[in-house]
Design an enzyme around this catalytic site. Structure first.
Site, PDB file in Angstrom:
ATOM      1  N   GLY A  26       0.822  -1.197   0.000  1.00 36.34           N
ATOM      2  CA  GLY A  26       0.000   0.000   0.000  1.00 36.34           C
ATOM      3  C   GLY A  26       0.854   1.243   0.000  1.00 36.34           C
ATOM      4  O   GLY A  26       2.043   1.209   0.322  1.00 36.34           O
ATOM      5  N   ASP A 162     -11.510  10.377  11.506  1.00 33.85           N
ATOM      6  CA  ASP A 162     -11.286  10.023  10.102  1.00 33.85           C
ATOM      7  C   ASP A 162     -11.866   8.644   9.810  1.00 33.85           C
ATOM      8  O   ASP A 162     -11.218   7.800   9.195  1.00 33.85           O
ATOM      9  CB  ASP A 162      -9.794  10.064   9.783  1.00 33.85           C
ATOM     10  CG  ASP A 162      -9.530  10.092   8.285  1.00 33.85           C
ATOM     11  OD1 ASP A 162     -10.459  10.453   7.532  1.00 33.85           O
ATOM     12  OD2 ASP A 162      -8.412   9.757   7.868  1.00 33.85           O
TER      13      ASP A 162
END
Length: 982
Positions: A26, A162
């Site tokens: 990632g 978030d």
């Protein structure tokens, strides 16, 4: 890979600490994520490598504080942090590995879940609805686990801020891991880290990731950050307001809607359009016809997606909602829990039982159509057998009894006993000392009080608010009686009472600033207004180039070298490198879809933002006045304070534009004049800053210089500690002064923008084509000025923060008996001049006004000497103009104060008198005005000399070519040859 870590500098040495680094799995805006494994056990981990170059000293300190908290947080549905290893270039975070990826990928690939061995059985038992999202059983399962994680954070006084599908990571189900024992082992932080406390054991396990990092890691520009996850941000965040923990609930609602429908509830190309769509929806959440979902799920989604935080469902009601606490309907026979499992869980010694009694963890046996009663402890023992030995060696009985007492208490409650279910929430105010702090001790970055004593008083107020809130939630006789009364009251009366309680809670939260966090770096009122103007199609967008003649402000090169040098630093990115939050929360009913200030406001949101910035940096709150009345004098020709290579010499334009003939032209001139004055102050501050950061600028750094960590160790040999303190103090006050001037430019622009939006239709109906073209040109000019002001505002704010940190560090290295040493300013004391903030104390007499006055006097004297000797008259003119602007900045708006007082729209509030630090007395005003008058006289004189010299030079040049022509004519033309013909 060799440059990822100092521990991997040698070829083939791909390891950090006790972990071997594998392939990249990632990548984010500030970090890369690698697959890793433990050297001894071979257990898998995820290694997130954060670049140190993106972190300054303060951000690194905050990051380590967050890391220390995360290392002690242990919850089955929160991704654990195993270790942190810092190398020369990176900070490597060893996290729990979640091999199924994140929820966004899970939803996107929902049609292919049957092809994955880990999700094949789930897709067979609970198929997805065509043209819709996930199966309701799977949705409820994930929602239960997410609510369990949020409840734990809530009890620990933490806010994620978030929540989005990208931060919800998935693991194969416990049953799948039990059957497939040969699968890759996962390094766990505790014995029960892979044992879910909610949902079903036959479905994938959800873990919440990356909470807390959004606050401490530097973000990219505002637009880039919002492109990452704006679809899940609460409206109050998009409005650049302070926000409380309820922002997480909005995000949960968006995630829930996406799981149901397969897409976010609101989609837009930018955050301004997104906010307008949210406001236009007016809390009406519609589901497609293809969606097959229960009314309970729809109701919960609508309750979460309330744009007004006060009307949004509370955490208590969310955790007690039937969708969360009730059993999941529609289960296959394998997953249906046995009734006696609830009683077994209530008496279980393991305090990490499921979050609700009627939602147990299913047996790991797969697809047996006859279930045999299995003790809950036996199930957990079977799950623990698949864990690696390294994790099994860790013991956490004390942690279970302290950190998860609230969850265990909640697990023993039934849906019918909603009032008594809140008895275990009082522990939220008493978290373990080794787990998380009661509240972060760091002040809100943009609202730091001017006195440490005041901050301590506010901190105590916050604590009292927390106690009061917990008392309301506890099972005291009063609260129990109220709960009983509410149960017996009619539905309408109960609804009114609940709404009144919610509004009272919100009012107390605002009063005590409990659980409020301040948006830093990516959520800024200045950038919001600039973004709105830039996104407006009538203004041509940011990509419309303007010539200097149109009045566009051209950013000059940042002066970093020697003042006599013409080498400027690479300017910071004009996007949004640094941002600041609005200081006061505004109710959503008070604002429309526009982000501009209200027409009647004398101190708009930009001024409040800059006041909070002043408090944050210095403890100084400048008056919130707005320039009105007659335009300032016309002589201002903007020049950079010091030589730069960028033409034209002027910052804005040549300054030869005619007197404003309409409101737009007057506004454009006022904005540019305030911006130009701020540029002069900024240039003076840069002289101080370049001595603190003397290295050559680099495009790798957003400040046009190097970070504190990359400075050479020998720098202190050049500057003494006392010199660093002096330079830092002077640069700090000058930067704050520049910020106030930039904020006033934004004030004028925001009021103009509000009037323009209100009167566009009437003006368009009456204006001619020529006037429309002129208005469009002026609008583009104002937009260009606003974009420049925004860019400079961000740059100055970031540099001011660097200087503040440098000042605090230098003050700590002073001798203990030095007046500026922190030990000589104990908490509760005040700076003599009132210019103090948490950890920052200024020397008596250090003010921006005094520094600017002395500098203007010095420049004018030097220019006068050069003028007498007729040396560098052009430089004399620049020095005179710069001195005039600097003195006008000293006066700020005081030169037209009498005119402002005569204005009926201007209100001189009493608050300005309290903030008299930024004011100067009448005698000083007269002295400054007299100095300005004298310098103007010298400026007129030197300009006359320049014109005379220019005219004489032109006359000489005009006469010189004629003589050259005559001389060359005799040289080139052949002479006449006498004729010999007869």
């Amino acid at each position: 890979m060799a440059d990822r870590s100092a521990r991997r500098a040698r070829p083939g040495d791909d390891s950090v600490g006790q972990f071997v680094i594998g392939a990249e799995i990632g990548k984010g805006s500030f970090a890369q994520v690698y697959m890793g494994k433990h050297k001894v056990s071979g257990a898998a981990v995820a290694i997130k490598s954060v670049e140190l170059a993106r972190l300054n000293k303060k951000l690194k300190e905050n990051l380590y504080g967050e890391i220390n908290i995360l290392k002690t947080l242990r919850h089955p549905h929160i991704v654990a942090l195993h270790d942190c290893v810092e190398s020369a270039t990176h900070i490597n975070l060893m996290m729990e590995y979640c091999e199924l990826g994140d929820l966004s990928l899970f939803i996107k690939k929902r049609e292919k879940l049957s092809t994955n061995p880990a999700t094949h059985d789930m897709a067979r038992k609970y198929p997805n609805v065509p043209n819709s999202g996930l199966n309701e059983v799977v949705i409820r399962h994930f929602l239960k686990q997410l609510s369990s994680a949020l409840k734990f954070l809530r009890e620990s006084n933490l806010v994620h801020r978030d929540v989005k599908p990208q931060n919800l990571l998935l693991l194969p189900s416990p049953e799948f891991r039990e059957v497939n024992k040969l699968a890759r082992p996962i390094l766990t932080a505790s014995q029960d880290s892979l044992v879910p406390v909610a949902g079903l054991a036959s479905l994938p396990m959800l873990k919440l990731a990356d909470f807390g990092f959004a606050r401490v890691l530097p973000s990219t520009s505002l637009a880039e950050t919002l492109c990452g996850s704006p679809l899940y941000m609460a409206p109050e965040i998009l409005r650049y307001e302070r926000y409380d923990a309820k922002a997480d609930l909005w995000s949960v609602g968006t995630v829930l809607f996406e799981m149901i429908v397969g897409r976010p509830p609101f989609r837009a190309s930018n955050h301004v359009e997104l906010l307008r769509k949210i406001e236009a929806a007016e809390d009406v959440i519609k589901f497609p016809r293809e969606t097959t979902i229960s009314s309970e799920m729809k109701g919960l989604t609508r309750a979460l997606l309330k744009r007004n935080p006060v009307e949004r469902i509370s955490f208590e009601n969310f955790f007690a909602h039937p969708v969360i606490i009730s059993s999941i309907p529609g289960l296959v026979e394998d997953d249906i829990p046995k009734p006696e499992a609830s009683e077994q869980r209530s008496s279980s010694k393991d305090t990490r039982a499921a979050s609700k009694s009627d939602d147990p963890i299913a047996s790991p046996r797969k697809y047996s159509f006859r279930r045999h009663p299995t003790d809950n402890d036996q199930i957990r023992d079977q799950f623990r057998r698949v864990e690696p030995p390294s994790s099994a060696a860790e013991s956490a009985p004390s942690r279970q009894t302290s950190a998860f007492s609230g969850i265990a208490a909640e697990a023993r409650k039934q849906a019918a006993a909603e009032a008594s279910a809140r008895t275990g929430q009082s522990s939220r105010n008493e978290p373990g000392d080794n787990l998380v702090p009661r509240r972060p001790q760091a002040q809100p970055s943009t609202s730091a009080p001017s006195k440490p004593g005041l901050y301590e008083e506010r901190r105590r107020g916050i604590s009292n608010a927390s106690l009061n809130r917990s008392n309301r939630e506890s099972s005291s006789p009063t609260s129990a009686a109220l709960a009983n009364d509410s149960a017996r009251a009619p539905p309408q009366q109960t609804s009114r009472r609940v709404q009144a309680e919610e509004r009272e809670k919100a009012a107390q939260d605002v009063a005590f600033e409990r659980d409020y966090v301040v948006v830093e770096k990516k959520h800024v009122e200045v950038n919001a207004f600039a973004d709105e103007m830039a996104a407006n199609p009538r203004l041509g967008g940011q990509g419309t180039p303007l010539s200097p003649k149109s009045g566009q402000i051209v950013r000059r090169a940042t002066q970093q070298g020697n003042p006599t040098s013409t080498t400027g630093a690479i300017p910071a990115a004009p996007s949004r490198t640094m941002q600041i939050a609005q200081g006061t929360q505004r109710h959503y009913h008070e604002r429309g879809t526009s982000l501009s200030a209200s027409p009647g406001s004398t101190a708009s949101f930009i001024t409040k933002a800059i006041q909070d910035a002043s408090l944050r940096l210095l403890g100084i709150k400048y008056p919130a006045g707005l320039t009105k009345g007659a335009s300032p004098p016309e002589l201002y020709n903007p020049y950079p304070a010091y030589p730069t290579p960028s033409p034209p010499v002027g910052l804005i334009s040549s300054g030869k534009q005619s007197t404003p003939v309409d409101e737009d032209a007057r506004v454009a001139q006022l904005i540019e004049e305030h911006a130009t004055r701020s540029d002069v102050v900024y240039g003076f501050a840069e002289v101080k800053y370049k001595q603190l950061v003397p290295l050559a600028p680099s495009a790798e750094h957003g400040l046009g210089g190097t970070t504190l960590e990359d400075m050479p160790t020998g720098e202190e040999d050049v500057l003494t500690v006392e010199a660093i303190v002096s330079l830092s103090e002077e640069a700090l006050v000058l930067y704050v002064k520049a910020l106030t001037l930039l904020a006033k430019s934004m004030d004028i622009a925001s009021l103009w923008w509000a009037r323009k939006n209100r009167g566009d239709q009437a003006n368009n109906a009456l204006s001619s084509t020529r006037d429309s073209v002129n208005t469009q040109t002026l609008s583009l000019r104002i937009n260009s000025a606003v974009q420049w002001v925004r860019s400079r505002f961000n740059e100055v704010l970031e540099k001011a923060e660097v200087v503040r940190l440098r000042l605090m560090d230098a003050q700590k290295r002073l001798p203990d008996d030095h007046p500026s040493h922190p030990s000589n300013h104990p908490q509760g004391s005040e700076s003599v001049n009132g210019a103090s903030a948490e950890g920052v104390f200024l020397t008596v007499g250090v003010t921006a006004e005094k520094l600017m006055y002395d500098r203007a006097l010095e420049m004018s004297r030097t220019a006068a000497i050069n003028e007498i000797t007729n040396e560098d008259l052009a430089g004399c003119e620049i020095s005179y103009v710069t001195a005039i602007r600097m003195l006008e900045a000293v006066l700020d708006n005081d030169e037209d104060a009498p005119k402002r007082r005569l204005s009926a729209n201007m209100d001189d509030s009493g608050g300005d008198g309290e903030d008299g630090h930024a004011e100067i007395n009448a005698d000083d005003q007269q002295a400054v005005q007299k100095m300005i008058h004298m310098i103007r006289s010298r400026l007129t004189s030197v300009r006359s000399k320049v014109r005379m010299i220019s005219n004489a030079s032109k006359a000489q040049q005009q006469s010189q070519p004629q003589s050259l022509i005559r001389r060359r004519s005799g040289d080139v033309t052949p002479r006449s040859v006498p004729s010999y013909s007869s």
